[in-house]
Design a protein around this motif. Sequence first.
Motif, PDB file in Angstrom:
ATOM      1  N   GLU A 161     -48.547  31.808 -79.666  1.00 51.45           N
ATOM      2  CA  GLU A 161     -47.237  31.945 -79.013  1.00 51.45           C
ATOM      3  C   GLU A 161     -47.362  32.221 -77.527  1.00 51.45           C
ATOM      4  OE1 GLU A 161     -45.159  34.938 -81.238  1.00 51.45           O
ATOM      5  OE2 GLU A 161     -44.502  33.501 -82.757  1.00 51.45           O
ATOM      6  N   SER A 162     -48.374  32.976 -77.125  1.00 52.49           N
ATOM      7  CA  SER A 162     -48.515  33.317 -75.709  1.00 52.49           C
ATOM      8  C   SER A 162     -49.116  32.177 -74.884  1.00 52.49           C
ATOM      9  CB  SER A 162     -49.357  34.580 -75.544  1.00 52.49           C
ATOM     10  OG  SER A 162     -50.699  34.336 -75.906  1.00 52.49           O
ATOM     11  N   LYS A 163     -49.939  31.324 -75.489  1.00 57.12           N
ATOM     12  CA  LYS A 163     -50.635  30.260 -74.748  1.00 57.12           C
ATOM     13  C   LYS A 163     -49.947  28.901 -74.824  1.00 57.12           C
ATOM     14  CE  LYS A 163     -54.598  32.514 -73.834  1.00 57.12           C
ATOM     15  NZ  LYS A 163     -55.170  32.692 -72.530  1.00 57.12           N
TER      16      LYS A 163
ATOM     17  N   LEU B  99     -60.966  35.238 -83.698  1.00 55.69           N
ATOM     18  CA  LEU B  99     -59.540  35.241 -84.002  1.00 55.69           C
ATOM     19  C   LEU B  99     -59.345  35.389 -85.502  1.00 55.69           C
ATOM     20  CD1 LEU B  99     -56.874  34.822 -82.433  1.00 55.69           C
ATOM     21  CD2 LEU B  99     -57.000  32.430 -83.057  1.00 55.69           C
ATOM     22  N   ASN B 100     -58.408  36.241 -85.891  1.00 55.17           N
ATOM     23  CA  ASN B 100     -58.122  36.409 -87.314  1.00 55.17           C
ATOM     24  C   ASN B 100     -56.637  36.196 -87.565  1.00 55.17           C
ATOM     25  OD1 ASN B 100     -56.758  38.834 -86.714  1.00 55.17           O
ATOM     26  ND2 ASN B 100     -58.642  40.003 -86.884  1.00 55.17           N
ATOM     27  N   GLU B 101     -56.241  36.325 -88.815  1.00 57.35           N
ATOM     28  CA  GLU B 101     -54.854  36.059 -89.184  1.00 57.35           C
ATOM     29  C   GLU B 101     -53.876  37.003 -88.490  1.00 57.35           C
ATOM     30  OE1 GLU B 101     -57.211  36.718 -91.594  1.00 57.35           O
ATOM     31  OE2 GLU B 101     -57.628  34.680 -92.269  1.00 57.35           O
ATOM     32  N   ASP B 102     -54.304  38.206 -88.212  1.00 57.36           N
ATOM     33  CA  ASP B 102     -53.411  39.206 -87.627  1.00 57.36           C
ATOM     34  C   ASP B 102     -52.978  38.852 -86.206  1.00 57.36           C
ATOM     35  OD1 ASP B 102     -53.638  40.696 -89.950  1.00 57.36           O
ATOM     36  OD2 ASP B 102     -55.318  41.859 -89.173  1.00 57.36           O
ATOM     37  N   ASN B 103     -53.872  38.280 -85.420  1.00 56.40           N
ATOM     38  CA  ASN B 103     -53.516  38.004 -84.030  1.00 56.40           C
ATOM     39  C   ASN B 103     -53.405  36.517 -83.692  1.00 56.40           C
ATOM     40  OD1 ASN B 103     -56.207  37.367 -84.057  1.00 56.40           O
ATOM     41  ND2 ASN B 103     -56.826  38.853 -82.524  1.00 56.40           N
ATOM     42  N   ALA B 104     -53.575  35.642 -84.673  1.00 56.14           N
ATOM     43  CA  ALA B 104     -53.534  34.200 -84.406  1.00 56.14           C
ATOM     44  C   ALA B 104     -52.175  33.757 -83.891  1.00 56.14           C
ATOM     45  CB  ALA B 104     -53.902  33.416 -85.664  1.00 56.14           C
TER      46      ALA B 104
ATOM     47  N   ASP C 272     -49.845  35.530 -82.415  1.00 54.99           N
ATOM     48  CA  ASP C 272     -49.602  36.083 -81.076  1.00 54.99           C
ATOM     49  C   ASP C 272     -50.309  35.274 -80.000  1.00 54.99           C
ATOM     50  OD1 ASP C 272     -48.068  38.120 -82.154  1.00 54.99           O
ATOM     51  OD2 ASP C 272     -49.770  39.495 -82.310  1.00 54.99           O
ATOM     52  N   ILE C 273     -51.553  34.887 -80.238  1.00 56.59           N
ATOM     53  CA  ILE C 273     -52.315  34.097 -79.271  1.00 56.59           C
ATOM     54  C   ILE C 273     -51.668  32.736 -79.059  1.00 56.59           C
ATOM     55  CG2 ILE C 273     -54.530  32.940 -78.847  1.00 56.59           C
ATOM     56  CD1 ILE C 273     -54.690  35.943 -78.455  1.00 56.59           C
TER      57      ILE C 273
ATOM     58  N   SER D  19     -61.924  30.861 -80.340  1.00 54.24           N
ATOM     59  CA  SER D  19     -61.261  31.546 -81.452  1.00 54.24           C
ATOM     60  C   SER D  19     -62.224  32.029 -82.516  1.00 54.24           C
ATOM     61  CB  SER D  19     -60.237  30.603 -82.079  1.00 54.24           C
ATOM     62  OG  SER D  19     -59.338  30.153 -81.118  1.00 54.24           O
TER      63      SER D  19
END
Length: 81
Positions: A23-25, A13-18, A20-21, A10
């Motif tokens: 939730e998907s994993k 990894l930033n706040e915008d996609n954290a 989403d990542i 990570s």
Amino acid sequence: MDLQNNLVNSEMLNEDNAIDIVESKLKPGETLVLDIGNNYFNQTDKLYDLLLTSGYYVRKSFVNGRNQLLVSFKDNKHQMY
């Protein structure tokens, strides 16, 4: 459970996609390890706050010189100790 499947590098990894990542994993009953690394720009604290306010259990960890966040679902059935 194979821990390798639940470890996510990570550093970028930033706040915008954290969310989403995560939730998907992340699946119910599992713990996801977000390996932050060197914590540039206080990234660990920002992600910690974001995930905590989004309804996840979050713990900070420091392993082998790397910052990590342990993330799991927050509900009555699954708890992180």
